[in-house]
Scaffold this motif. Sequence first.
Motif, mmCIF file in Angstrom:
data_model
loop_
_atom_site.group_PDB
_atom_site.id
_atom_site.type_symbol
_atom_site.label_atom_id
_atom_site.label_comp_id
_atom_site.label_asym_id
_atom_site.label_seq_id
_atom_site.Cartn_x
_atom_site.Cartn_y
_atom_site.Cartn_z
ATOM 1 N N ARG A 85 -15.935 -3.037 10.546
ATOM 2 C CA ARG A 85 -14.542 -3.485 10.641
ATOM 3 C C ARG A 85 -13.968 -3.786 9.267
ATOM 4 N NH1 ARG A 85 -11.756 -4.923 14.955
ATOM 5 N NH2 ARG A 85 -13.663 -4.975 16.212
ATOM 6 N N SER A 86 -14.754 -4.457 8.418
ATOM 7 C CA SER A 86 -14.293 -4.783 7.069
ATOM 8 C C SER A 86 -14.184 -3.524 6.211
ATOM 9 C CB SER A 86 -15.240 -5.789 6.411
ATOM 10 O OG SER A 86 -15.207 -7.030 7.087
ATOM 11 N N THR A 87 -15.097 -2.575 6.415
ATOM 12 C CA THR A 87 -15.024 -1.315 5.681
ATOM 13 C C THR A 87 -13.731 -0.578 6.008
ATOM 14 O OG1 THR A 87 -17.446 -1.099 5.704
ATOM 15 C CG2 THR A 87 -16.177 0.894 5.262
ATOM 16 N N LYS A 88 -13.362 -0.603 7.271
ATOM 17 C CA LYS A 88 -12.108 0.025 7.694
ATOM 18 C C LYS A 88 -10.918 -0.666 7.041
ATOM 19 C CE LYS A 88 -9.517 1.320 11.857
ATOM 20 N NZ LYS A 88 -9.523 1.323 13.353
ATOM 21 N N THR A 89 -10.967 -1.989 6.968
ATOM 22 C CA THR A 89 -9.881 -2.746 6.349
ATOM 23 C C THR A 89 -9.761 -2.420 4.869
ATOM 24 O OG1 THR A 89 -10.252 -4.554 7.919
ATOM 25 C CG2 THR A 89 -8.970 -5.062 5.956
ATOM 26 N N HIS A 90 -10.901 -2.285 4.182
ATOM 27 C CA HIS A 90 -10.899 -1.908 2.767
ATOM 28 C C HIS A 90 -10.235 -0.549 2.579
ATOM 29 C CE1 HIS A 90 -13.532 -5.274 1.952
ATOM 30 N NE2 HIS A 90 -13.667 -4.914 0.693
ATOM 31 N N LEU A 91 -10.577 0.399 3.437
ATOM 32 C CA LEU A 91 -10.016 1.748 3.316
ATOM 33 C C LEU A 91 -8.509 1.729 3.522
ATOM 34 C CD1 LEU A 91 -10.272 4.769 2.952
ATOM 35 C CD2 LEU A 91 -10.901 4.966 5.374
ATOM 36 N N VAL A 92 -8.041 0.965 4.482
ATOM 37 C CA VAL A 92 -6.589 0.860 4.723
ATOM 38 C C VAL A 92 -5.891 0.324 3.478
ATOM 39 C CG1 VAL A 92 -4.810 -0.360 6.029
ATOM 40 C CG2 VAL A 92 -6.780 0.612 7.223
ATOM 41 N N ALA A 93 -6.471 -0.694 2.846
ATOM 42 C CA ALA A 93 -5.887 -1.272 1.637
ATOM 43 C C ALA A 93 -5.848 -0.252 0.503
ATOM 44 C CB ALA A 93 -6.677 -2.507 1.215
ATOM 45 N N ILE A 94 -6.914 0.535 0.379
ATOM 46 C CA ILE A 94 -6.978 1.545 -0.680
ATOM 47 C C ILE A 94 -5.950 2.644 -0.434
ATOM 48 C CG2 ILE A 94 -8.439 3.346 -1.696
ATOM 49 C CD1 ILE A 94 -10.843 1.453 -1.165
ATOM 50 N N LYS A 95 -5.824 3.092 0.811
ATOM 51 C CA LYS A 95 -4.838 4.127 1.142
ATOM 52 C C LYS A 95 -3.423 3.636 0.857
ATOM 53 C CE LYS A 95 -7.296 6.757 4.734
ATOM 54 N NZ LYS A 95 -7.284 7.205 6.154
ATOM 55 N N THR A 96 -3.148 2.388 1.228
ATOM 56 C CA THR A 96 -1.825 1.812 1.012
ATOM 57 C C THR A 96 -1.503 1.736 -0.474
ATOM 58 O OG1 THR A 96 -2.064 0.478 3.018
ATOM 59 C CG2 THR A 96 -0.352 -0.193 1.473
ATOM 60 N N PHE A 97 -2.495 1.347 -1.256
ATOM 61 C CA PHE A 97 -2.312 1.251 -2.706
ATOM 62 C C PHE A 97 -1.985 2.616 -3.312
ATOM 63 C CE2 PHE A 97 -4.474 1.882 -6.828
ATOM 64 C CZ PHE A 97 -3.669 1.087 -7.625
ATOM 65 N N PHE A 98 -2.730 3.640 -2.930
ATOM 66 C CA PHE A 98 -2.496 4.963 -3.513
ATOM 67 C C PHE A 98 -1.188 5.586 -3.023
ATOM 68 C CE2 PHE A 98 -6.995 4.873 -4.805
ATOM 69 C CZ PHE A 98 -6.866 5.377 -6.095
ATOM 70 N N ASN A 99 -0.740 5.210 -1.837
ATOM 71 C CA ASN A 99 0.585 5.647 -1.389
ATOM 72 C C ASN A 99 1.669 5.092 -2.311
ATOM 73 O OD1 ASN A 99 -0.080 7.275 0.807
ATOM 74 N ND2 ASN A 99 -0.081 5.559 2.247
ATOM 75 N N TRP A 100 1.471 3.843 -2.717
ATOM 76 C CA TRP A 100 2.408 3.241 -3.681
ATOM 77 C C TRP A 100 2.327 3.966 -5.021
ATOM 78 C CZ3 TRP A 100 0.573 0.863 -8.191
ATOM 79 C CH2 TRP A 100 1.573 0.290 -9.008
ATOM 80 N N ALA A 101 1.097 4.220 -5.483
ATOM 81 C CA ALA A 101 0.906 4.879 -6.778
ATOM 82 C C ALA A 101 1.518 6.283 -6.787
ATOM 83 C CB ALA A 101 -0.581 4.953 -7.115
ATOM 84 N N LEU A 102 1.558 6.906 -5.625
ATOM 85 C CA LEU A 102 2.107 8.260 -5.500
ATOM 86 C C LEU A 102 3.617 8.271 -5.740
ATOM 87 C CD1 LEU A 102 1.188 11.151 -4.809
ATOM 88 C CD2 LEU A 102 1.615 10.615 -2.400
ATOM 89 N N ASP A 103 4.264 7.143 -5.448
ATOM 90 C CA ASP A 103 5.722 7.051 -5.600
ATOM 91 C C ASP A 103 6.157 6.267 -6.829
ATOM 92 O OD1 ASP A 103 6.214 8.459 -3.237
ATOM 93 O OD2 ASP A 103 6.063 6.639 -2.021
ATOM 94 N N ASP A 104 5.241 5.491 -7.406
ATOM 95 C CA ASP A 104 5.600 4.631 -8.530
ATOM 96 C C ASP A 104 5.806 5.463 -9.797
ATOM 97 O OD1 ASP A 104 5.807 1.758 -9.547
ATOM 98 O OD2 ASP A 104 4.382 2.646 -10.944
#
Length: 335
Positions: A85-104
């Motif tokens: 469950r925590s591994t899944k949460t980590h992945l969601v956070a990483i995906k969200t971060f890179f989505n931001w980096a893609l637009d920043d």
Amino acid sequence: MTLSILPFTNTLGVEKWEAILERYLEECKYRGLTPSTLKNYSDYLSALFIWMDIFVPEAVELRNIRASHIKKYLAYKKESGLSDRSTKTHLVAIKTFFNWALDDESEEKDSDGDFITLVDTNPAARIKSVRIPQKLTRFLSEKQVEKLLASCDNRNFYGRRRKTIIYLLASTGMRKFELTNIRIGDIDLNTHAVFVMGKGRKERTVPIARGIREEFYKYLEVREKIMEKNKSKHDFLWISKLGTANNSVNFLNSEISIAQNRAGVRFDRACHIFRNTFAAWEKIKGTQDYKIMRIGGWSDNSMLLHYSEGLFNYEDHADNYALSAGPQGFYPSQC
């Protein structure tokens, strides 16, 4: 905690990661994310960057990070004991971060005159989440809650405060950060309700159940006397005997842990299980789904359906009933 005080081995990497992470967290603050979410994002991404600096030191820019790196990092975390469950949460956070980096966009431009972004693609976009076994939702029995309440001595300020907290958690399903952030101005004594800023910055009002109002208002009276005695000025609901504010999640975890130890009642997810208990008890009482969703702050009934899967014919389990009558309408067996 900033990355500069963490044990990096690559100085250039430290500067790169720290500056980017600070920019990202500022963006998250602007979007109104809660302090607990900001801390989680900071912790998860810091851990990724530390791992990158140690095991992939040549990757000194975000665009150097590949999907294979992230997969190896997540595998490393799992081997270190991180739950699925925590591994899944980590992945969601990483995906969200890179989505931001893609637009920043930076202030730099490429040869075509376009502003340069931090990355060209999201390396985590196609990484599949860990499959988590679907378990029946657990909730507390009446007897367990009764024991927890019995462990709280009303003659003692901290016992009264702890009992009030348990009553509110079990009868409203409030999340931890929602409960700890209540201020006196959020309480409407005329309508017997509490104003709550919930997940996703969504506002809602949570009713104070008729049966627990006397206990709740008695705590407010005691609180006011302590505030006057100590000449305290803040308006947080939960305070110490010296009038200082207790508005952290750690405070709440500690209160439930003390009640567990004194009552001899053990259960996991010490605070969140009260949210499960609220939903399950209200379903047993026959409360309509839309009312449960409105009080608990759920946007759809998928979670309620999940809670329903763990329910049983309540009348067949009278051994779980509270021995005392309890507050009016508090226990399902009373309804």
